[in-house]
Design a protein around this motif. Structure first.
Motif, PDB file in Angstrom:
ATOM      1  N   ARG A   9       0.839  -1.202   0.000  1.00  0.00           N
ATOM      2  CA  ARG A   9       0.000   0.000   0.000  1.00  0.00           C
ATOM      3  C   ARG A   9       0.872   1.249   0.000  1.00  0.00           C
ATOM      4  O   ARG A   9       1.885   1.311   0.700  1.00  0.00           O
ATOM      5  CB  ARG A   9      -0.902   0.015   1.232  1.00  0.00           C
ATOM      6  CG  ARG A   9      -1.924  -1.090   1.213  1.00  0.00           C
ATOM      7  CD  ARG A   9      -2.986  -0.876   2.287  1.00  0.00           C
ATOM      8  NE  ARG A   9      -3.932  -1.974   2.288  1.00  0.00           N
ATOM      9  CZ  ARG A   9      -4.990  -2.050   1.485  1.00  0.00           C
ATOM     10  NH1 ARG A   9      -5.228  -1.082   0.629  1.00  0.00           N
ATOM     11  NH2 ARG A   9      -5.801  -3.082   1.538  1.00  0.00           N
ATOM     12  N   LEU A  10       0.447   2.244  -0.789  1.00  0.00           N
ATOM     13  CA  LEU A  10       1.167   3.516  -0.819  1.00  0.00           C
ATOM     14  C   LEU A  10       1.004   4.229   0.519  1.00  0.00           C
ATOM     15  O   LEU A  10      -0.092   4.261   1.081  1.00  0.00           O
ATOM     16  CB  LEU A  10       0.636   4.408  -1.931  1.00  0.00           C
ATOM     17  CG  LEU A  10       0.963   3.953  -3.351  1.00  0.00           C
ATOM     18  CD1 LEU A  10       0.221   4.807  -4.362  1.00  0.00           C
ATOM     19  CD2 LEU A  10       2.448   4.036  -3.601  1.00  0.00           C
ATOM     20  N   ASP A  13       0.162  10.079  -1.099  1.00  0.00           N
ATOM     21  CA  ASP A  13      -0.152  10.320  -2.499  1.00  0.00           C
ATOM     22  C   ASP A  13       1.148  10.508  -3.286  1.00  0.00           C
ATOM     23  O   ASP A  13       2.015  11.292  -2.873  1.00  0.00           O
ATOM     24  CB  ASP A  13      -1.008  11.579  -2.664  1.00  0.00           C
ATOM     25  CG  ASP A  13      -2.440  11.388  -2.206  1.00  0.00           C
ATOM     26  OD1 ASP A  13      -2.844  10.239  -1.951  1.00  0.00           O
ATOM     27  OD2 ASP A  13      -3.161  12.400  -2.112  1.00  0.00           O
ATOM     28  N   ILE A  60       1.484   6.174 -12.192  1.00  0.00           N
ATOM     29  CA  ILE A  60       1.291   5.993 -10.748  1.00  0.00           C
ATOM     30  C   ILE A  60       0.624   7.217 -10.136  1.00  0.00           C
ATOM     31  O   ILE A  60      -0.310   7.106  -9.347  1.00  0.00           O
ATOM     32  CB  ILE A  60       2.620   5.655 -10.061  1.00  0.00           C
ATOM     33  CG1 ILE A  60       3.089   4.256 -10.498  1.00  0.00           C
ATOM     34  CG2 ILE A  60       2.503   5.740  -8.544  1.00  0.00           C
ATOM     35  CD1 ILE A  60       4.511   3.906 -10.091  1.00  0.00           C
ATOM     36  N   TYR A  63      -3.275   7.360 -11.229  1.00  0.00           N
ATOM     37  CA  TYR A  63      -4.242   6.348 -10.828  1.00  0.00           C
ATOM     38  C   TYR A  63      -4.158   5.858  -9.383  1.00  0.00           C
ATOM     39  O   TYR A  63      -5.014   5.099  -8.950  1.00  0.00           O
ATOM     40  CB  TYR A  63      -4.149   5.138 -11.756  1.00  0.00           C
ATOM     41  CG  TYR A  63      -4.582   5.452 -13.158  1.00  0.00           C
ATOM     42  CD1 TYR A  63      -5.926   5.675 -13.452  1.00  0.00           C
ATOM     43  CD2 TYR A  63      -3.656   5.550 -14.186  1.00  0.00           C
ATOM     44  CE1 TYR A  63      -6.337   5.973 -14.736  1.00  0.00           C
ATOM     45  CE2 TYR A  63      -4.061   5.843 -15.483  1.00  0.00           C
ATOM     46  CZ  TYR A  63      -5.395   6.053 -15.752  1.00  0.00           C
ATOM     47  OH  TYR A  63      -5.799   6.353 -17.021  1.00  0.00           O
ATOM     48  N   PHE A  64      -3.137   6.244  -8.637  1.00  0.00           N
ATOM     49  CA  PHE A  64      -2.981   5.711  -7.287  1.00  0.00           C
ATOM     50  C   PHE A  64      -2.955   6.826  -6.248  1.00  0.00           C
ATOM     51  O   PHE A  64      -2.437   7.906  -6.504  1.00  0.00           O
ATOM     52  CB  PHE A  64      -1.699   4.880  -7.186  1.00  0.00           C
ATOM     53  CG  PHE A  64      -1.755   3.612  -7.993  1.00  0.00           C
ATOM     54  CD1 PHE A  64      -2.284   2.451  -7.456  1.00  0.00           C
ATOM     55  CD2 PHE A  64      -1.290   3.592  -9.292  1.00  0.00           C
ATOM     56  CE1 PHE A  64      -2.349   1.292  -8.198  1.00  0.00           C
ATOM     57  CE2 PHE A  64      -1.347   2.434 -10.055  1.00  0.00           C
ATOM     58  CZ  PHE A  64      -1.884   1.278  -9.509  1.00  0.00           C
ATOM     59  N   ARG A  65      -3.486   6.518  -5.065  1.00  0.00           N
ATOM     60  CA  ARG A  65      -3.520   7.446  -3.939  1.00  0.00           C
ATOM     61  C   ARG A  65      -3.055   6.727  -2.684  1.00  0.00           C
ATOM     62  O   ARG A  65      -2.974   5.502  -2.638  1.00  0.00           O
ATOM     63  CB  ARG A  65      -4.940   7.977  -3.706  1.00  0.00           C
ATOM     64  CG  ARG A  65      -5.508   8.766  -4.858  1.00  0.00           C
ATOM     65  CD  ARG A  65      -4.834  10.128  -4.966  1.00  0.00           C
ATOM     66  NE  ARG A  65      -5.206  10.812  -6.185  1.00  0.00           N
ATOM     67  CZ  ARG A  65      -4.436  10.873  -7.269  1.00  0.00           C
ATOM     68  NH1 ARG A  65      -3.276  10.282  -7.305  1.00  0.00           N
ATOM     69  NH2 ARG A  65      -4.825  11.537  -8.332  1.00  0.00           N
ATOM     70  N   ASN A  68      -3.877   2.966  -1.416  1.00  0.00           N
ATOM     71  CA  ASN A  68      -4.172   2.025  -2.497  1.00  0.00           C
ATOM     72  C   ASN A  68      -3.138   0.924  -2.543  1.00  0.00           C
ATOM     73  O   ASN A  68      -1.945   1.160  -2.340  1.00  0.00           O
ATOM     74  CB  ASN A  68      -4.159   2.715  -3.867  1.00  0.00           C
ATOM     75  CG  ASN A  68      -5.328   3.616  -4.126  1.00  0.00           C
ATOM     76  OD1 ASN A  68      -5.202   4.556  -4.905  1.00  0.00           O
ATOM     77  ND2 ASN A  68      -6.471   3.363  -3.533  1.00  0.00           N
ATOM     78  N   ARG A  69      -3.620  -0.297  -2.841  1.00  0.00           N
ATOM     79  CA  ARG A  69      -2.695  -1.414  -3.077  1.00  0.00           C
ATOM     80  C   ARG A  69      -2.152  -1.288  -4.489  1.00  0.00           C
ATOM     81  O   ARG A  69      -2.887  -0.942  -5.413  1.00  0.00           O
ATOM     82  CB  ARG A  69      -3.405  -2.748  -2.883  1.00  0.00           C
ATOM     83  CG  ARG A  69      -3.626  -3.057  -1.404  1.00  0.00           C
ATOM     84  CD  ARG A  69      -4.472  -4.271  -1.172  1.00  0.00           C
ATOM     85  NE  ARG A  69      -4.117  -5.418  -1.977  1.00  0.00           N
ATOM     86  CZ  ARG A  69      -3.402  -6.464  -1.552  1.00  0.00           C
ATOM     87  NH1 ARG A  69      -2.969  -6.493  -0.316  1.00  0.00           N
ATOM     88  NH2 ARG A  69      -3.161  -7.477  -2.351  1.00  0.00           N
ATOM     89  N   ILE A  70      -0.874  -1.570  -4.636  1.00  0.00           N
ATOM     90  CA  ILE A  70      -0.204  -1.454  -5.924  1.00  0.00           C
ATOM     91  C   ILE A  70       0.735  -2.639  -6.096  1.00  0.00           C
ATOM     92  O   ILE A  70       1.334  -3.104  -5.122  1.00  0.00           O
ATOM     93  CB  ILE A  70       0.559  -0.103  -6.033  1.00  0.00           C
ATOM     94  CG1 ILE A  70       1.117   0.118  -7.439  1.00  0.00           C
ATOM     95  CG2 ILE A  70       1.640   0.001  -4.973  1.00  0.00           C
ATOM     96  CD1 ILE A  70       1.677   1.533  -7.650  1.00  0.00           C
ATOM     97  N   PHE A 101      -2.541  -2.434 -11.070  1.00  0.00           N
ATOM     98  CA  PHE A 101      -3.624  -2.447 -10.101  1.00  0.00           C
ATOM     99  C   PHE A 101      -3.720  -3.836  -9.476  1.00  0.00           C
ATOM    100  O   PHE A 101      -3.602  -4.832 -10.171  1.00  0.00           O
ATOM    101  CB  PHE A 101      -4.958  -2.129 -10.762  1.00  0.00           C
ATOM    102  CG  PHE A 101      -4.976  -0.816 -11.476  1.00  0.00           C
ATOM    103  CD1 PHE A 101      -4.928  -0.768 -12.856  1.00  0.00           C
ATOM    104  CD2 PHE A 101      -5.045   0.364 -10.775  1.00  0.00           C
ATOM    105  CE1 PHE A 101      -4.954   0.443 -13.521  1.00  0.00           C
ATOM    106  CE2 PHE A 101      -5.077   1.584 -11.428  1.00  0.00           C
ATOM    107  CZ  PHE A 101      -5.027   1.617 -12.814  1.00  0.00           C
ATOM    108  N   ALA A 114      -9.787  -3.137 -11.966  1.00  0.00           N
ATOM    109  CA  ALA A 114      -9.617  -1.908 -11.227  1.00  0.00           C
ATOM    110  C   ALA A 114     -10.490  -0.781 -11.749  1.00  0.00           C
ATOM    111  O   ALA A 114     -11.056  -0.041 -10.985  1.00  0.00           O
ATOM    112  CB  ALA A 114      -8.156  -1.488 -11.243  1.00  0.00           C
TER     113      ALA A 114
END
Length: 167
Positions: A9-10, A13, A60, A63-65, A68-70, A101, A114
């Motif tokens: 997870r991130l 952001d 990245i 689409y990711f915050r 979020n799992r990445i 995703f 996703a």
């Protein structure tokens, strides 16, 4: 060989920045759960520094915050520098080659789903023929096959299963 695969997870952001020669990059940290729980039954995590470049960095950030799992594929890289006090500092990070995703937009696992609706459920026995004239429609079919399970505890000796499709 130097290859790393992570799912985590991130921690914040992601933010794309530019180098002096206008190359996009993004530094971020991924919290990756360890496989086993500690003595208190809690799962520990490792916080792994990552860097993505160019289009991967932009993807990245778009689409990711945080949280979020990445999924990441890359390689480990080490570097060093001297800080303001003249101390030599060492950095180990994952240089990201691929990001993907691993959960849907609503937080559920589901990789490719996703940003797509889940496909309609179909019965296990349905088979949709390929369109006429396609390469798949011209391919030869193998004869209908039965499987003789021998070591699966769910089957007895001599039991066979008709497959709902042709192999």
């Amino acid at each position: 060989m130097n290859k790393v695969m992570l799912v985590g997870r991130l921690t914040k952001d992601p933010e794309v920045k530019m180098t002096s020669n206008q190359t996009q990059f993004c530094n971020f940290t991924v919290a990756v759960d360890r496989r086993f729980k500690d003595a208190n039954g809690q799962r520990q995590a490792d916080f792994i520094s990552c860097v993505a470049w160019r289009q991967t960095a932009a993807f990245i950030q778009k689409y990711f915050r945080k949280g979020n799992r990445i999924g990441l594929v890359g390689s480990i890289q080490t570097r060093n520098y001297e800080d303001q006090n003249g101390q030599k500092r060492y950095i180990t990070e994952v240089v990201v080659d691929e990001a993907e995703f691993v959960e849907s937009g609503n937080g559920q696992q589901g990789g490719e789903q996703a940003y797509h609706e889940a496909p309609a459920a179909r019965p296990a026995t349905s088979f949709q023929a390929p369109p006429a004239g396609s390469a798949a429609s011209d391919a030869p079919l193998a004869p209908k096959t039965q499987i003789e399970p021998s070591s699966d505890p769910g089957f007895g000796p001599g039991d066979s299963v008709d497959l709902p499709f042709e192999i």
